[in-house]
Design an enzyme around this catalytic site. Structure first.
Site, PDB file in Angstrom:
ATOM      1  N   GLU A  33       1.379   1.979  10.733  1.00  0.00           N
ATOM      2  CA  GLU A  33       2.376   1.550   9.746  1.00  0.00           C
ATOM      3  C   GLU A  33       2.872   0.145  10.091  1.00  0.00           C
ATOM      4  O   GLU A  33       3.138  -0.160  11.256  1.00  0.00           O
ATOM      5  CB  GLU A  33       3.522   2.552   9.804  1.00  0.00           C
ATOM      6  CG  GLU A  33       3.976   3.132   8.502  1.00  0.00           C
ATOM      7  CD  GLU A  33       2.913   3.757   7.609  1.00  0.00           C
ATOM      8  OE1 GLU A  33       2.264   2.987   6.875  1.00  0.00           O
ATOM      9  OE2 GLU A  33       2.765   4.982   7.599  1.00  0.00           O
ATOM     10  N   HIS A  34       2.944  -0.719   9.082  1.00  0.00           N
ATOM     11  CA  HIS A  34       3.353  -2.125   9.254  1.00  0.00           C
ATOM     12  C   HIS A  34       2.368  -2.872  10.159  1.00  0.00           C
ATOM     13  O   HIS A  34       2.735  -3.847  10.809  1.00  0.00           O
ATOM     14  CB  HIS A  34       4.790  -2.240   9.794  1.00  0.00           C
ATOM     15  CG  HIS A  34       5.805  -1.788   8.782  1.00  0.00           C
ATOM     16  ND1 HIS A  34       6.310  -2.616   7.818  1.00  0.00           N
ATOM     17  CD2 HIS A  34       6.363  -0.572   8.572  1.00  0.00           C
ATOM     18  CE1 HIS A  34       7.166  -1.938   7.058  1.00  0.00           C
ATOM     19  NE2 HIS A  34       7.205  -0.684   7.489  1.00  0.00           N
ATOM     20  N   SER A  67       5.383   3.162 -21.258  1.00  0.00           N
ATOM     21  CA  SER A  67       5.506   4.023 -20.088  1.00  0.00           C
ATOM     22  C   SER A  67       5.944   5.410 -20.570  1.00  0.00           C
ATOM     23  O   SER A  67       7.062   5.579 -21.058  1.00  0.00           O
ATOM     24  CB  SER A  67       6.541   3.456 -19.110  1.00  0.00           C
ATOM     25  OG  SER A  67       6.910   4.484 -18.206  1.00  0.00           O
ATOM     26  N   ASP A 171      -2.205  -0.258   0.829  1.00  0.00           N
ATOM     27  CA  ASP A 171      -1.981   0.673  -0.288  1.00  0.00           C
ATOM     28  C   ASP A 171      -3.029   0.491  -1.380  1.00  0.00           C
ATOM     29  O   ASP A 171      -3.603   1.460  -1.887  1.00  0.00           O
ATOM     30  CB  ASP A 171      -0.586   0.455  -0.890  1.00  0.00           C
ATOM     31  CG  ASP A 171       0.508   0.600   0.150  1.00  0.00           C
ATOM     32  OD1 ASP A 171       0.214   1.047   1.269  1.00  0.00           O
ATOM     33  OD2 ASP A 171       1.662   0.248  -0.169  1.00  0.00           O
TER      34      ASP A 171
HETATM   35  C1  GLA Z   1       4.080  -0.594   2.312  1.00  0.00           C
HETATM   36  C2  GLA Z   1       3.181  -1.812   2.084  1.00  0.00           C
HETATM   37  C3  GLA Z   1       1.910  -1.727   2.916  1.00  0.00           C
HETATM   38  C4  GLA Z   1       2.221  -1.426   4.385  1.00  0.00           C
HETATM   39  C5  GLA Z   1       3.197  -0.261   4.497  1.00  0.00           C
HETATM   40  C6  GLA Z   1       3.644  -0.030   5.906  1.00  0.00           C
HETATM   41  O1  GLA Z   1       3.479   0.564   1.836  1.00  0.00           O
HETATM   42  O2  GLA Z   1       2.841  -1.928   0.726  1.00  0.00           O
HETATM   43  O3  GLA Z   1       1.173  -2.913   2.796  1.00  0.00           O
HETATM   44  O4  GLA Z   1       2.691  -2.559   5.042  1.00  0.00           O
HETATM   45  O5  GLA Z   1       4.344  -0.441   3.695  1.00  0.00           O
HETATM   46  O6  GLA Z   1       2.579   0.371   6.702  1.00  0.00           O
END
Ligand code: GLA
Length: 384
Positions: A33-34, A67, A171
């Site tokens: 994550e991050h 939407s 994502d």
């Molecule tokens: C969000 C961002 C991703 C990633 C995550 C953390 O989802 O869109 O690019 O940085 O946070 O892992």
């Protein structure tokens, strides 16, 4: 996700005819994550929930978008100055613009869309929306000339240029590249990736949603990214070859400590450790060692909570409950500041954990968390 429902709304809203239908999923992330915007590794997979859109070129120079979930209708042109105000429509507008920048002759279209990926739960509903339209516009106006990586980058650039979030690639990558039953390890520096079939014998993955809505755009996310960049800049003074935190060791970080604020130091420490944890988890998975996978997930939670500071009271509480129940691994998932924990649970503990988490959470916060069983599904596709 219900195709017929989207189609019926499309027909009702527009001229009674039908168009083409596309879908893209949200994602989970087992660990990492991050790390994406730090050139590190991530380990996501697409889920069986996402967005569905029906789209039909309308022969005009305008997009007419509905939407279904929000019951909101917006029209916009395709030039840079035509950006709509509604935030959901900016995602579609941004994708149109980014496709145009890549040489696709996007023309006006009518569209209606709906989704079943919970909003603001850390499951990337926005990436699902972007990938759906990037994939669709490539098919409808671009003769599918844009490759899949570039489609993911279209979604990412939409976030950067039209939605104010300086996100990494994870994502959108997971949404476009997802494959049923597999997680994907992505090296965010080289963009090499590998599918890992994920069917842990005797375990389940489950998300527990704190229903605290995260606000990535609220600048906290962008601030984390700036901290990482500041740490890199300090390390570069002695190590000019360093481009990302991915290229740094803890020794290098330590060496530059005097030039880094205390806060930025903590952020960098978390990232360097987290990048290593993804690799450790991949090794453990290859050995079928889910205990180590779980332990690393707890370590990630600790780091996200105490060093990166992207957890919140509700998520820390859910993490503690998981630990108390003997869950194998648990951590906050996605960008943080709210949303879900992801939990690796032994089958025989599943019921007790879910019941206990619901009861204890309700007793403490006065409302129930939501629970989603993870089913790993396919990425962007045309349905009709
Ligand atoms: C969000 C961002 C991703 C990633 C995550 C953390 O989802 O869109 O690019 O940085 O946070 O892992």
């Amino acid at each position: 996700m219900d195709i017929e429902y989207v189609r019926s709304r499309f027909i009702k809203h527009f001229d009674g005819t039908t168009g083409s239908v596309y879908a893209s999923p949200g994602r989970i992330n087992l660990i990492g994550e991050h790390t994406d915007y730090n050139g590190g590794f991530v380990f996501p997979g697409a889920v069986d929930k996402g967005m569905i859109a029906e789209i039909k070129p309308n022969g005009k120079d305008k997009v007419r978008a509905y939407s279904i979930d929000l019951k909101d209708y917006v029209e916009f042109g395709l030039n840079e100055e035509d950006a709509p105000k509604a935030s959901w429509a900016r995602y579609i507008f941004g994708v149109c613009r980014e496709m145009i920048k890549r040489g696709v002759e996007v023309k006006g279209f009518d569209t209606a869309f709906a989704g079943d990926v919970p909003l603001g739960a850390g499951m990337s509903s926005s990436a699902a929306l972007e990938s759906t339209y990037a994939f669709a516009l490539n098919d409808l106006f671009g003769e599918n000339k844009i490759d899949k990586f570039e489609l993911a980058k279209v979604g990412q650039a939409t976030e950067h240029n039209y939605c104010g979030v300086n996100c990494g690639i994870m994502d959108q990558f997971a949404s476009v590249f997802g494959k049923e039953g597999s997680l994907i390890r992505l090296d965010c520096r080289s963009l090499e990736y590998q599918y890992f079939p994920f069917k842990p014998d005797g375990y389940r993955l489950v998300l527990v949603d704190s229903v605290v809505k995260h606000e990535l755009a609220s600048s906290a996310y962008n601030k984390r990214r700036q901290s990482c960049e500041a740490a890199v800049a300090a390390i570069q003074k002695k190590h000019p070859h360093v481009e990302f935190l991915r290229d740094c060791t803890m020794d290098m970080l330590q060496e530059a400590k005097a030039d880094i604020s205390e806060e930025d130091y903590m952020r960098a420490e978390y990232v360097i450790e987290e990048i290593q944890r993804v690799l450790d988890v991949c090794d453990a998975l290859e050995q079928g060692d889910y205990e180590t996978v779980g332990q690393k997930m707890f370590e990630t939670h600790h780091g996200m909570s105490k060093l990166y500071e992207v957890s919140c009271e509700e998520l820390d509480f859910l993490n503690d409950v998981a630990f108390d129940c003997g869950v194998t691994g648990s951590r906050v998932m996605g960008g943080g500041f709210g949303g879900c924990t992801i939990n690796l649970v032994k089958n025989e503990l599943y019921e007790t954990f879910i019941t206990t988490a619901k009861e204890r959470f309700k007793a403490k916060f006065g409302r129930s968390p939501k629970v989603y069983d993870v089913v790993i599904g396919d990425g962007s596709r045309k349905l009709l």
